[in-house]
Design a protein around this motif. Sequence first.
Motif, PDB file in Angstrom:
ATOM      1  N   GLY A  92      10.632   1.104  -0.918  1.00 47.42           N
ATOM      2  CA  GLY A  92       9.831   1.207   0.295  1.00 47.42           C
ATOM      3  C   GLY A  92       8.417   1.670   0.016  1.00 47.42           C
ATOM      4  O   GLY A  92       7.456   1.189   0.636  1.00 47.42           O
ATOM      5  N   LEU A  93       8.273   2.596  -0.924  1.00 51.46           N
ATOM      6  CA  LEU A  93       6.951   3.104  -1.288  1.00 51.46           C
ATOM      7  C   LEU A  93       6.073   1.985  -1.823  1.00 51.46           C
ATOM      8  O   LEU A  93       4.923   1.803  -1.380  1.00 51.46           O
ATOM      9  CB  LEU A  93       7.095   4.205  -2.343  1.00 51.46           C
ATOM     10  CG  LEU A  93       5.800   4.806  -2.887  1.00 51.46           C
ATOM     11  CD1 LEU A  93       5.109   5.631  -1.813  1.00 51.46           C
ATOM     12  CD2 LEU A  93       6.080   5.657  -4.120  1.00 51.46           C
ATOM     13  N   ILE A  94       6.587   1.209  -2.754  1.00 47.70           N
ATOM     14  CA  ILE A  94       5.810   0.141  -3.366  1.00 47.70           C
ATOM     15  C   ILE A  94       5.535  -0.975  -2.367  1.00 47.70           C
ATOM     16  O   ILE A  94       4.448  -1.559  -2.346  1.00 47.70           O
ATOM     17  CB  ILE A  94       6.542  -0.415  -4.609  1.00 47.70           C
ATOM     18  CG1 ILE A  94       6.745   0.707  -5.635  1.00 47.70           C
ATOM     19  CG2 ILE A  94       5.758  -1.552  -5.227  1.00 47.70           C
ATOM     20  CD1 ILE A  94       5.481   1.449  -6.019  1.00 47.70           C
ATOM     21  N   ALA A  95       6.513  -1.279  -1.501  1.00 47.31           N
ATOM     22  CA  ALA A  95       6.298  -2.307  -0.478  1.00 47.31           C
ATOM     23  C   ALA A  95       5.175  -1.910   0.470  1.00 47.31           C
ATOM     24  O   ALA A  95       4.348  -2.735   0.865  1.00 47.31           O
ATOM     25  CB  ALA A  95       7.594  -2.547   0.299  1.00 47.31           C
ATOM     26  N   ASP A  96       5.123  -0.634   0.823  1.00 48.24           N
ATOM     27  CA  ASP A  96       4.067  -0.154   1.708  1.00 48.24           C
ATOM     28  C   ASP A  96       2.708  -0.274   1.033  1.00 48.24           C
ATOM     29  O   ASP A  96       1.738  -0.750   1.630  1.00 48.24           O
ATOM     30  CB  ASP A  96       4.344   1.289   2.104  1.00 48.24           C
ATOM     31  CG  ASP A  96       3.331   1.817   3.102  1.00 48.24           C
ATOM     32  OD1 ASP A  96       3.087   1.143   4.120  1.00 48.24           O
ATOM     33  OD2 ASP A  96       2.783   2.901   2.870  1.00 48.24           O
ATOM     34  N   PHE A  97       2.617   0.146  -0.227  1.00 47.87           N
ATOM     35  CA  PHE A  97       1.354   0.054  -0.952  1.00 47.87           C
ATOM     36  C   PHE A  97       0.927  -1.405  -1.131  1.00 47.87           C
ATOM     37  O   PHE A  97      -0.266  -1.697  -1.207  1.00 47.87           O
ATOM     38  CB  PHE A  97       1.476   0.719  -2.326  1.00 47.87           C
ATOM     39  CG  PHE A  97       1.524   2.216  -2.271  1.00 47.87           C
ATOM     40  CD1 PHE A  97       1.070   2.920  -1.176  1.00 47.87           C
ATOM     41  CD2 PHE A  97       2.031   2.939  -3.348  1.00 47.87           C
ATOM     42  CE1 PHE A  97       1.114   4.308  -1.133  1.00 47.87           C
ATOM     43  CE2 PHE A  97       2.074   4.326  -3.319  1.00 47.87           C
ATOM     44  CZ  PHE A  97       1.616   5.012  -2.209  1.00 47.87           C
ATOM     45  N   ALA A  98       1.894  -2.302  -1.229  1.00 47.12           N
ATOM     46  CA  ALA A  98       1.580  -3.725  -1.425  1.00 47.12           C
ATOM     47  C   ALA A  98       1.241  -4.437  -0.126  1.00 47.12           C
ATOM     48  O   ALA A  98       0.878  -5.608  -0.133  1.00 47.12           O
ATOM     49  CB  ALA A  98       2.769  -4.426  -2.092  1.00 47.12           C
ATOM     50  N   GLY A  99       1.352  -3.736   1.002  1.00 43.58           N
ATOM     51  CA  GLY A  99       1.057  -4.360   2.288  1.00 43.58           C
ATOM     52  C   GLY A  99       2.182  -5.227   2.803  1.00 43.58           C
ATOM     53  O   GLY A  99       1.959  -6.127   3.611  1.00 43.58           O
ATOM     54  N   GLU A 100       3.427  -4.929   2.351  1.00 41.18           N
ATOM     55  CA  GLU A 100       4.580  -5.703   2.812  1.00 41.18           C
ATOM     56  C   GLU A 100       5.737  -4.766   3.164  1.00 41.18           C
ATOM     57  O   GLU A 100       6.840  -4.870   2.621  1.00 41.18           O
ATOM     58  CB  GLU A 100       5.005  -6.716   1.750  1.00 41.18           C
ATOM     59  CG  GLU A 100       3.935  -7.753   1.444  1.00 41.18           C
ATOM     60  CD  GLU A 100       4.391  -8.802   0.451  1.00 41.18           C
ATOM     61  OE1 GLU A 100       5.565  -8.764   0.040  1.00 41.18           O
ATOM     62  OE2 GLU A 100       3.576  -9.658   0.079  1.00 41.18           O
ATOM     63  N   PRO A 101       5.517  -3.826   4.081  1.00 44.73           N
ATOM     64  CA  PRO A 101       6.562  -2.861   4.422  1.00 44.73           C
ATOM     65  C   PRO A 101       7.570  -3.440   5.411  1.00 44.73           C
ATOM     66  O   PRO A 101       7.310  -4.469   6.068  1.00 44.73           O
ATOM     67  CB  PRO A 101       5.761  -1.735   5.088  1.00 44.73           C
ATOM     68  CG  PRO A 101       4.661  -2.473   5.788  1.00 44.73           C
ATOM     69  CD  PRO A 101       4.281  -3.594   4.867  1.00 44.73           C
ATOM     70  N   LYS A 102       8.703  -2.757   5.546  1.00 44.99           N
ATOM     71  CA  LYS A 102       9.600  -3.043   6.656  1.00 44.99           C
ATOM     72  C   LYS A 102       9.068  -2.266   7.852  1.00 44.99           C
ATOM     73  O   LYS A 102       9.006  -1.035   7.834  1.00 44.99           O
ATOM     74  CB  LYS A 102      11.032  -2.606   6.345  1.00 44.99           C
ATOM     75  CG  LYS A 102      12.014  -2.894   7.486  1.00 44.99           C
ATOM     76  CD  LYS A 102      13.417  -2.396   7.155  1.00 44.99           C
ATOM     77  CE  LYS A 102      14.370  -2.663   8.320  1.00 44.99           C
ATOM     78  NZ  LYS A 102      15.739  -2.152   8.046  1.00 44.99           N
ATOM     79  N   SER A 103       8.659  -2.978   8.892  1.00 41.81           N
ATOM     80  CA  SER A 103       7.996  -2.307  10.005  1.00 41.81           C
ATOM     81  C   SER A 103       8.011  -3.183  11.242  1.00 41.81           C
ATOM     82  O   SER A 103       8.473  -4.328  11.218  1.00 41.81           O
ATOM     83  CB  SER A 103       6.546  -1.982   9.638  1.00 41.81           C
ATOM     84  OG  SER A 103       5.775  -3.172   9.575  1.00 41.81           O
ATOM     85  N   PHE A 104       7.471  -2.631  12.328  1.00 41.48           N
ATOM     86  CA  PHE A 104       7.265  -3.415  13.546  1.00 41.48           C
ATOM     87  C   PHE A 104       5.943  -4.167  13.493  1.00 41.48           C
ATOM     88  O   PHE A 104       5.746  -5.126  14.235  1.00 41.48           O
ATOM     89  CB  PHE A 104       7.268  -2.508  14.786  1.00 41.48           C
ATOM     90  CG  PHE A 104       8.595  -1.864  15.075  1.00 41.48           C
ATOM     91  CD1 PHE A 104       9.746  -2.628  15.200  1.00 41.48           C
ATOM     92  CD2 PHE A 104       8.708  -0.499  15.228  1.00 41.48           C
ATOM     93  CE1 PHE A 104      10.979  -2.046  15.471  1.00 41.48           C
ATOM     94  CE2 PHE A 104       9.922   0.111  15.514  1.00 41.48           C
ATOM     95  CZ  PHE A 104      11.066  -0.666  15.627  1.00 41.48           C
ATOM     96  N   GLY A 105       5.010  -3.698  12.644  1.00 33.77           N
ATOM     97  CA  GLY A 105       3.739  -4.398  12.497  1.00 33.77           C
ATOM     98  C   GLY A 105       2.626  -3.870  13.373  1.00 33.77           C
ATOM     99  O   GLY A 105       1.662  -4.593  13.635  1.00 33.77           O
ATOM    100  N   TYR A 106       2.740  -2.621  13.819  1.00 31.88           N
ATOM    101  CA  TYR A 106       1.642  -2.018  14.560  1.00 31.88           C
ATOM    102  C   TYR A 106       1.211  -0.732  13.851  1.00 31.88           C
ATOM    103  O   TYR A 106       1.883  -0.234  12.956  1.00 31.88           O
ATOM    104  CB  TYR A 106       2.014  -1.716  16.006  1.00 31.88           C
ATOM    105  CG  TYR A 106       3.249  -0.861  16.224  1.00 31.88           C
ATOM    106  CD1 TYR A 106       3.430   0.377  15.599  1.00 31.88           C
ATOM    107  CD2 TYR A 106       4.262  -1.284  17.094  1.00 31.88           C
ATOM    108  CE1 TYR A 106       4.554   1.156  15.814  1.00 31.88           C
ATOM    109  CE2 TYR A 106       5.406  -0.508  17.313  1.00 31.88           C
ATOM    110  CZ  TYR A 106       5.532   0.716  16.671  1.00 31.88           C
ATOM    111  OH  TYR A 106       6.646   1.489  16.883  1.00 31.88           O
ATOM    112  N   SER A 107       0.072  -0.196  14.274  1.00 29.79           N
ATOM    113  CA  SER A 107      -0.405   1.086  13.759  1.00 29.79           C
ATOM    114  C   SER A 107      -0.475   2.075  14.911  1.00 29.79           C
ATOM    115  O   SER A 107      -1.102   1.797  15.943  1.00 29.79           O
ATOM    116  CB  SER A 107      -1.796   0.940  13.137  1.00 29.79           C
ATOM    117  OG  SER A 107      -2.331   2.206  12.784  1.00 29.79           O
TER     118      SER A 107
END
Length: 506
Positions: A92-107
């Motif tokens: 999850g850490l690396i996916a977030d840094f790569a701009g491909e996290p598991k998320s809803f897609g909002y900030s």
Amino acid sequence: MKKLHLLLLILALSLVATSCSDKNDLPKPTEDIPLISQFVYDGLSLYYLWSDNMLDKKPTVSDADPHKYFKSLLYKTDTDNSWSWLTDDAEGLIADFAGEPKSFGYSIGGFYKIGDNIFALIRYVFENTPASEAGMERLDLIGKINGQPISLKPGSNQISQRDIDILYGGNSASFTIYRLIDNKIVENKEVEVTPRITKTNPVLYNNIYEIGDKKIGYLFYTNFTSNYNKELFDVFARFKSENVTDLVLDLRYNPGGGLTAASYLISLFAPQASVKNNAVLTTLTYNAYLNKLYDEKGWSRSTTLGTYKKNEEPNPLDANLNLDKVYIIATDRSASASELTTFCTRAIMGESNVIHIGDETSGKYTASWTLHPYDSKYGQAIYKEESLSETQKQTFKNWAMQPIVAIYKDSNGKDFINPGYLKPDYPLKEGFGYLSFWKPLGDVQDVFLGQALYLITSDVSYKPVEPTSTRSNQREMIEIASEKDEAKPLLLDNMKITPMEFKEMK
């Protein structure tokens, strides 16, 4: 708020060498010590900026809680600012840094108490994500989660962990959406969203404004993620083809990211000669042990303009705007690589030619590496994989650390440790400090963008003027604390050291 968001760039000190000099090989986990705590010590004793603070703090058999042990090793400046962290979700850490996290897609832009209710404010929504497909948009207010109001932890002023877990993409959820209309909170709609792996392209919005003889390029950039350097290039190629004369770079919510992405972005607008000549952007100061390693190997601790991955992204010179001035929007939500971009560009373009509009920044003058026990695909490996048993690898595989490893300085050797943040040339609050005056991205009535357009064109119609009614008629909004921090460290994603380099040094 500013101090809540500080994060990373520091490495370990000279006592690292003394802690490892009696070994003939890389550190190896000790069987009778909890494995993860051993990894924490071995990683920090090599890389952590404040490793001299770790004397007599080796793990014991009683250090079974690695998170507790990790926190016990951190230097006070680090703990005060929540810079370094340990995770059991390396993927999850690396996916977030790569701009491909598991998320809803909002900030989420914060939590606010309005009247008797608490709302989560949506700052922006990425395209082609669960949130955008559900019709969510900037300035939405989430007021209910699965039909229940957002709640606080008992006896505290912090959002409950249950709500944090759901809001940040833990599970499918229904949200009741509200809007602020005519100074009233109005229920707008109910949406159902399910998190998934999303591509969060940080090049979220761009535009060109033609005002008089000026062509002004505007870029809203959400994160410094090098995987999207090609998207950055495409925007600047358009700016160049349209003969843009001025640039407004909007980093108001940008929490930071990779050093290589920052170098690439600056190479797209800085003076062409500086990019061609690979002008130094920043120089890193590690701990004494790593400084010595770099110096003995003849490795540069500097990052320059004009460097890029030749087989993966275009040459930034091909879209370079060759500007002598840039206008940067930065606030207390702007951190690490955003601050580096503002601070270090001044040494290249001139102090008065980098115009900072907004607020005092977050204050991340440090940087970090990702450390993994043995797998280099996640970051810097601490142990040789072949030296570990299958049982050890299974225990280790999901764990990673993100410790402070360096301080960054500009090409003149200056930093901003004192005062610890960047002061704006034109201090302003978004919407004059009131949500009802926030605008869509790119709206010329936006307080920050309007100020930039006024400075560029001298057209007073763009100059933001606070309405006389704001102070007396606006609904009171009280910000609520959250332990979730979206700020990112300045990521050193161009590391040179392999595990065997340490063995050779010793």
